[in-house]
Design an enzyme around this catalytic site. Structure first.
Site, PDB file in Angstrom:
ATOM      1  N   TYR A  70       0.776  -1.143   0.073  1.00 57.69           N
ATOM      2  CA  TYR A  70      -0.099  -0.090  -0.245  1.00 57.69           C
ATOM      3  C   TYR A  70       0.921   1.090  -0.053  1.00 57.69           C
ATOM      4  CZ  TYR A  70      -3.879   3.171   1.739  1.00 57.69           C
ATOM      5  OH  TYR A  70      -4.711   4.152   2.006  1.00 57.69           O
ATOM      6  N   LYS A  82      -1.384  -1.153  -4.220  1.00 53.48           N
ATOM      7  CA  LYS A  82      -2.404  -0.341  -4.118  1.00 53.48           C
ATOM      8  C   LYS A  82      -1.864   1.196  -4.169  1.00 53.48           C
ATOM      9  CE  LYS A  82      -5.804   1.730  -0.744  1.00 53.48           C
ATOM     10  NZ  LYS A  82      -6.063   3.175  -0.976  1.00 53.48           N
TER      11      LYS A  82
END
Ligand code: MN9
Length: 311
Positions: free
Chosen positions: A139, A169
């Site tokens: 992330y 992400k």
């Protein structure tokens, strides 16, 4: 390990709280049903939107468990397990695997800044060994972590050393960097876009899926945007994106996170406010927000039953 790529809109879920600020577990089932009915194709739990970093480990585990059970395999569920303490992060990862989550995801530690890509990848590798059967999405959200490491290098080194690392992400606004990540090693990674107000640019650059907060409250709008792009109707796609930009700018004035929960409340869901330091909207502010959204036409174009399915 299920490594099918994500597709379409993934809602970064909020965490429902009650009037005492405790987790409101019973609110999760109707919330999940609302999201899936609105067209969301996956959930990302305990991330920035879900205030994961403000919850205790025990709370995060309860929230993860309830979302996984409420979804009951209808769509993929990704659990965000990032933590400044590696042992805590590892326990969250092991728990996510144990409850049957489809994937884990983690931010880098952010209090102490990681000095090198190699050190960060060592941290990620240690984390990933606690959930060896579950896909791992790194992330990247430098606006919150303040990480200055190059994400392409993290993925390149991580791909060599972490068997479960399948994706990323990407929550930043550098489309050229996003494209490099998408194209790394002939598209080896599932690189998912994280900035809702730039979905149009990201899909033009090769995104196939996006994880974000405003897919909670306007998935039909974004679905129409993606449809328009697939038909090469760029003028329509831009008009739809421009509505999303205006909606997000409005939420940002309140501020964003409690405003997002207030909009879910307007949609009939019991969300409560946010935990400090984010706080909650006053009744006056919630009323003003509803008025602002009505004025811009939100209730006409953002919701599953919206009368206006045109632009
Ligand atoms: O990661 C979200 N980013 C943050 C996802 O929470 C910082 C986004 O979905 C944004 O909330 C969204 C609105 O700015 O793009």
């Amino acid at each position: 390990m299920n490594v099918a790529k994500l597709d379409g809109l993934i809602a970064a879920t909020c965490t429902p709280l009650d009037e005492h600020g405790d987790i409101q577990v019973d609110a999760i089932v109707p919330y999940v049903d609302f999201l899936l009915e609105s067209g969301v194709r996956g959930l990302y739990v305990c991330g920035s939107t879900g205030e994961g970093m403000s919850l205790s480990r025990a709370e995060r585990q309860v929230v993860a468990d309830r979302f996984v059970r409420a979804v009951d395999r209808r769509v993929p569920v990704i659990i965000q397990v990032g933590h400044n303490s590696l042992p805590e992060a590892r326990q969250l990862a092991a728990h996510a695997q144990q409850i049957g989550a489809d994937a884990i995801s983690a931010t880098c530690p952010s209090y102490f800044k990681t000095a090198s890509v190699s050190d960060l990848v060592s941290w990620m590798a240690a984390l990933a060994t606690s959930a060896p059967d579950v896909a791992f999405y790194y992330y990247h959200i430098p606006s919150l972590t303040r990480s200055t490491l190059k994400v392409v290098e993290i993925m390149r080194d991580g791909g060599d050393r972490i068997p479960t690392l399948v994706g990323l992400k990407y929550t930043d606004t550098k489309l050229h960097e996003f494209q490099q990540c998408v194209e790394l090693d002939q598209g080896r990674f599932d690189v998912v876009w994280g900035c809702d107000e730039m979905l149009l640019g990201a899909f033009a650059t090769g995104a196939r899926a996006a994880i974000g907060s405003t897919y909670n409250i306007a998935a039909p709008l974004y679905d129409r945007l993606i449809d328009a792009l697939q038909r090469n109707e760029f003028v329509i796609a831009r008009q739809l994106q421009s509505r999303s930009i205006a909606m997000i700018e409005t939420l940002n004035r309140y501020p964003f996170h409690p405003a997002l929960k207030a909009v879910l409340e307007m949609n009939g869901l019991d969300m409560g406010g946010c935990r400090l330091p984010l706080g909650a909207l006053s009744e006056t502010d919630a009323g003003q927000l509803e008025c602002d959204l009505r004025t811009m036409g939100y209730f006409q174009w953002a919701l599953p039953e919206s009368p206006d399915t045109r632009t």
